[in-house]
Design a protein around this motif. Structure first.
Motif, PDB file in Angstrom:
ATOM      1  N   ASP A 115      20.835  33.772 -32.494  1.00 51.51           N
ATOM      2  CA  ASP A 115      21.053  35.220 -32.177  1.00 51.51           C
ATOM      3  C   ASP A 115      20.119  35.855 -30.948  1.00 51.51           C
ATOM      4  O   ASP A 115      20.654  36.788 -30.261  1.00 51.51           O
ATOM      5  CB  ASP A 115      20.874  36.100 -33.514  1.00 51.51           C
ATOM      6  CG  ASP A 115      21.804  35.650 -34.690  1.00 51.51           C
ATOM      7  OD1 ASP A 115      22.790  35.391 -34.266  1.00 51.51           O
ATOM      8  OD2 ASP A 115      21.321  35.895 -35.683  1.00 51.51           O
ATOM      9  N   THR A 116      19.130  35.335 -31.030  1.00 55.04           N
ATOM     10  CA  THR A 116      17.871  36.050 -30.060  1.00 55.04           C
ATOM     11  C   THR A 116      16.948  34.876 -29.638  1.00 55.04           C
ATOM     12  O   THR A 116      16.845  33.781 -30.507  1.00 55.04           O
ATOM     13  CB  THR A 116      17.186  37.014 -30.842  1.00 55.04           C
ATOM     14  OG1 THR A 116      18.004  37.866 -31.502  1.00 55.04           O
ATOM     15  CG2 THR A 116      16.251  37.721 -29.910  1.00 55.04           C
ATOM     16  N   ALA A 117      16.647  35.054 -28.392  1.00 55.78           N
ATOM     17  CA  ALA A 117      15.551  34.133 -27.696  1.00 55.78           C
ATOM     18  C   ALA A 117      14.200  35.206 -27.826  1.00 55.78           C
ATOM     19  O   ALA A 117      14.164  36.367 -27.815  1.00 55.78           O
ATOM     20  CB  ALA A 117      15.617  33.792 -26.377  1.00 55.78           C
ATOM     21  N   MET A 118      12.900  34.461 -28.017  1.00 53.51           N
ATOM     22  CA  MET A 118      11.547  35.152 -28.151  1.00 53.51           C
ATOM     23  C   MET A 118      10.751  34.365 -27.084  1.00 53.51           C
ATOM     24  O   MET A 118      10.638  33.164 -27.209  1.00 53.51           O
ATOM     25  CB  MET A 118      11.169  35.179 -29.532  1.00 53.51           C
ATOM     26  CG  MET A 118       9.622  35.844 -29.611  1.00 53.51           C
ATOM     27  SD  MET A 118       9.505  36.235 -31.245  1.00 53.51           S
ATOM     28  CE  MET A 118       8.718  34.583 -31.628  1.00 53.51           C
ATOM     29  N   LEU A 119      10.340  35.145 -26.218  1.00 51.46           N
ATOM     30  CA  LEU A 119       9.061  34.763 -25.067  1.00 51.46           C
ATOM     31  C   LEU A 119       8.009  35.233 -25.845  1.00 51.46           C
ATOM     32  O   LEU A 119       7.659  36.363 -25.988  1.00 51.46           O
ATOM     33  CB  LEU A 119       9.612  35.114 -23.638  1.00 51.46           C
ATOM     34  CG  LEU A 119       8.327  34.783 -22.855  1.00 51.46           C
ATOM     35  CD1 LEU A 119       8.560  33.356 -22.738  1.00 51.46           C
ATOM     36  CD2 LEU A 119       8.627  35.438 -21.323  1.00 51.46           C
ATOM     37  N   GLY A 136      28.907  34.835 -25.099  1.00 50.76           N
ATOM     38  CA  GLY A 136      30.099  35.520 -24.909  1.00 50.76           C
ATOM     39  C   GLY A 136      29.986  35.794 -23.412  1.00 50.76           C
ATOM     40  O   GLY A 136      29.694  34.630 -22.693  1.00 50.76           O
ATOM     41  N   SER A 137      30.411  36.936 -23.037  1.00 47.37           N
ATOM     42  CA  SER A 137      30.348  36.975 -21.317  1.00 47.37           C
ATOM     43  C   SER A 137      28.857  37.188 -21.089  1.00 47.37           C
ATOM     44  O   SER A 137      28.806  37.384 -19.688  1.00 47.37           O
ATOM     45  CB  SER A 137      31.123  38.199 -21.092  1.00 47.37           C
ATOM     46  OG  SER A 137      30.700  39.426 -21.720  1.00 47.37           O
ATOM     47  N   SER A 138      27.886  37.293 -21.930  1.00 45.94           N
ATOM     48  CA  SER A 138      26.477  37.573 -21.396  1.00 45.94           C
ATOM     49  C   SER A 138      25.684  36.511 -21.769  1.00 45.94           C
ATOM     50  O   SER A 138      26.336  35.349 -21.656  1.00 45.94           O
ATOM     51  CB  SER A 138      26.181  39.050 -22.054  1.00 45.94           C
ATOM     52  OG  SER A 138      24.885  39.108 -21.526  1.00 45.94           O
ATOM     53  N   ARG A 139      24.248  36.680 -21.723  1.00 37.74           N
ATOM     54  CA  ARG A 139      23.693  35.794 -22.532  1.00 37.74           C
ATOM     55  C   ARG A 139      22.766  36.243 -23.651  1.00 37.74           C
ATOM     56  O   ARG A 139      22.821  37.331 -23.847  1.00 37.74           O
ATOM     57  CB  ARG A 139      22.542  35.161 -21.427  1.00 37.74           C
ATOM     58  CG  ARG A 139      21.921  36.347 -20.470  1.00 37.74           C
ATOM     59  CD  ARG A 139      20.679  36.063 -19.578  1.00 37.74           C
ATOM     60  NE  ARG A 139      20.724  37.053 -18.801  1.00 37.74           N
ATOM     61  CZ  ARG A 139      19.911  38.294 -19.274  1.00 37.74           C
ATOM     62  NH1 ARG A 139      19.672  38.637 -20.314  1.00 37.74           N
ATOM     63  NH2 ARG A 139      19.693  39.202 -18.191  1.00 37.74           N
ATOM     64  N   LEU A 140      22.161  35.390 -24.150  1.00 38.31           N
ATOM     65  CA  LEU A 140      21.389  35.681 -25.449  1.00 38.31           C
ATOM     66  C   LEU A 140      20.454  36.745 -25.111  1.00 38.31           C
ATOM     67  O   LEU A 140      19.816  36.573 -24.294  1.00 38.31           O
ATOM     68  CB  LEU A 140      20.768  34.361 -26.069  1.00 38.31           C
ATOM     69  CG  LEU A 140      20.645  34.309 -27.663  1.00 38.31           C
ATOM     70  CD1 LEU A 140      22.062  34.153 -28.079  1.00 38.31           C
ATOM     71  CD2 LEU A 140      19.753  32.942 -27.811  1.00 38.31           C
ATOM     72  N   PRO A 141      20.272  37.732 -26.161  1.00 38.18           N
ATOM     73  CA  PRO A 141      19.383  38.879 -25.799  1.00 38.18           C
ATOM     74  C   PRO A 141      17.854  38.006 -26.125  1.00 38.18           C
ATOM     75  O   PRO A 141      17.726  37.001 -26.706  1.00 38.18           O
ATOM     76  CB  PRO A 141      19.412  39.748 -27.113  1.00 38.18           C
ATOM     77  CG  PRO A 141      20.689  39.371 -27.691  1.00 38.18           C
ATOM     78  CD  PRO A 141      20.992  37.926 -27.497  1.00 38.18           C
ATOM     79  N   LEU A 142      17.060  38.707 -25.453  1.00 33.95           N
ATOM     80  CA  LEU A 142      15.528  38.139 -25.052  1.00 33.95           C
ATOM     81  C   LEU A 142      14.550  39.256 -25.728  1.00 33.95           C
ATOM     82  O   LEU A 142      14.466  40.443 -25.364  1.00 33.95           O
ATOM     83  CB  LEU A 142      15.354  37.816 -23.767  1.00 33.95           C
ATOM     84  CG  LEU A 142      13.713  37.288 -23.502  1.00 33.95           C
ATOM     85  CD1 LEU A 142      13.382  36.092 -24.176  1.00 33.95           C
ATOM     86  CD2 LEU A 142      13.531  37.341 -22.049  1.00 33.95           C
ATOM     87  N   LEU A 143      13.520  38.769 -26.636  1.00 42.00           N
ATOM     88  CA  LEU A 143      12.603  39.562 -27.121  1.00 42.00           C
ATOM     89  C   LEU A 143      11.288  38.847 -26.494  1.00 42.00           C
ATOM     90  O   LEU A 143      11.159  37.995 -26.541  1.00 42.00           O
ATOM     91  CB  LEU A 143      12.595  39.432 -28.520  1.00 42.00           C
ATOM     92  CG  LEU A 143      11.358  40.331 -29.274  1.00 42.00           C
ATOM     93  CD1 LEU A 143      12.013  41.609 -29.243  1.00 42.00           C
ATOM     94  CD2 LEU A 143      11.693  39.918 -30.834  1.00 42.00           C
TER      95      LEU A 143
END
Ligand SMILES: [Zn+2]
Ligand SMILES: [Zn+2]
Length: 340
Positions: A80-84, A110-117
């Protein structure tokens, strides 16, 4: 590290250290990172290195020529999410293309990319200067680095006690308060890979301790946390040792023969004993070189002042002797004129 570089310049010590591996097979943590350069103007290395550790886990490092801090950053990708974890020492994306690199590693959603935290191990600038690169980037949330923001975001109600969790989607990361190096410090444990991300709390180099009591409590807290958990490796914020265990000088852009990044669960379990023996000023215990940078700074300032006083006293003595040899008053004060 950031806050305590200059006054320790020239401090080079040997500490017990395991040998490094020169080659890094696929998925290995024994990466041979670029050594920087004695002269960064001649053939400077790429400003950012990226190394994958299995699927959805990346180590990134700013080059020693981009910043002598050469901090490590870690990208964990869930469903669901990526974390840096940390975003480095360089705000200018033209100098280090961190935002472009990280976004290119994110899978499509989807048409975007995974949300990033974007989170930080602590507030020192070499771990958060890259925040500037993520400003106004869609689908990116940058967590604040001050103590209040850290407590609020992770819902710590009894800081520094308790362990928080972040759910990235099929990937849970534990967040453990580890103040001592800095009051905002947290460490991360990724349950999927069993990697422990320790920032400047534990790294192959100088353990700079601002608050000894907090550090000791953090060491106990972490040891209790990992004791019954597997830990593949402990990955910190910097490498400051060579393979012989000697520290590089502060500010060096060249790290020939660098020590491996990964430390071990045994190192974490040994920290409580090491920090308990720390005198609150400077000490070594096994592989740990512990320094209270603030107290060392004060001591060096006092020593510098003492040297200046001694120099001035020596100059006064020499001047007095020369004046005496020439028959002049040693005080430099002329006698009053005779009265009539
Ligand atoms: Zn640092
Ligand atoms: Zn730091």
């Amino acid at each position: 590290m950031r806050h305590s570089r200059w006054f320790l310049a020239g401090v080079t010590v040997l500490v017990t250290a395991p040998a490094a591996s020169a080659q890094a097979p696929a998925d290995s943590l024994a990466v041979h990172w670029n050594a920087g350069a004695a002269d960064c103007k001649v053939n400077p290395p790429a400003p950012l290195e990226t190394h994958a550790i299995g699927a959805g886990t990346y180590i990134l490092r700013e080059s020693l020529c981009a910043t002598y801090e050469a901090p490590f950053m870690y990208l964990l990708i869930g469903s669901d999410t990526a974390m840096l974890i940390d975003d480095g020492d360089v705000a200018d994306s033209a100098q280090v293309p961190l935002v472009r690199t990280v976004l290119s590693l994110l899978p499509a959603a989807g048409s975007s990319r995974l949300p990033l935290l974007v989170v930080h191990t602590h507030r020192h600038l070499d771990h958060r200067a890259g925040d500037a690169q993520f400003v106004s980037v869609p689908n990116v949330e940058v967590v604040g680095y001050d103590t209040a923001s850290v407590r609020r975001f992770y819902h710590f109600t009894d800081w520094p006690n308790g362990v928080a969790q972040i759910d990235l989607g099929g990937r849970t990361v534990d967040v453990i308060p580890t103040p001592g190096h800095n009051e905002t410090h947290v460490s991360f444990y990724d349950r999927n890979t069993t990697l422990f991300f320790s920032g400047d709390f534990l790294l192959p180099g100088r353990l700079l301790i601002d608050n000894t009591d907090a550090e000791r409590a953090s060491a106990k807290r972490v040891a209790a946390f990992v004791r019954d958990r597997p830990v593949r490796a402990v990955l910190g914020g910097h490498i400051e040792l060579d393979t012989a265990g000697a520290t590089y000088s502060w500010g060096s852009h060249y790290h020939p023969g660098e020590h491996v990044l990964a430390m071990t669960k045994a190192d974490l379990l040994a920290l409580p004993v090491a920090t308990a023996a720390f005198n609150g000023f400077y000490g070594r215990s096994g592989p740990f070189l512990m320094i209270n940078s603030i107290r060392v700074l004060i001591a060096e300032a006092i020593a510098l002042f003492a040297v200046l006083v001694a120099l001035i006293a020596a100059v006064i003595v020499v001047v007095r002797r020369r004046r005496a040899a020439r028959g002049l008053p040693v005080t430099g004060v002329q006698p009053p004129p005779p009265t009539v």
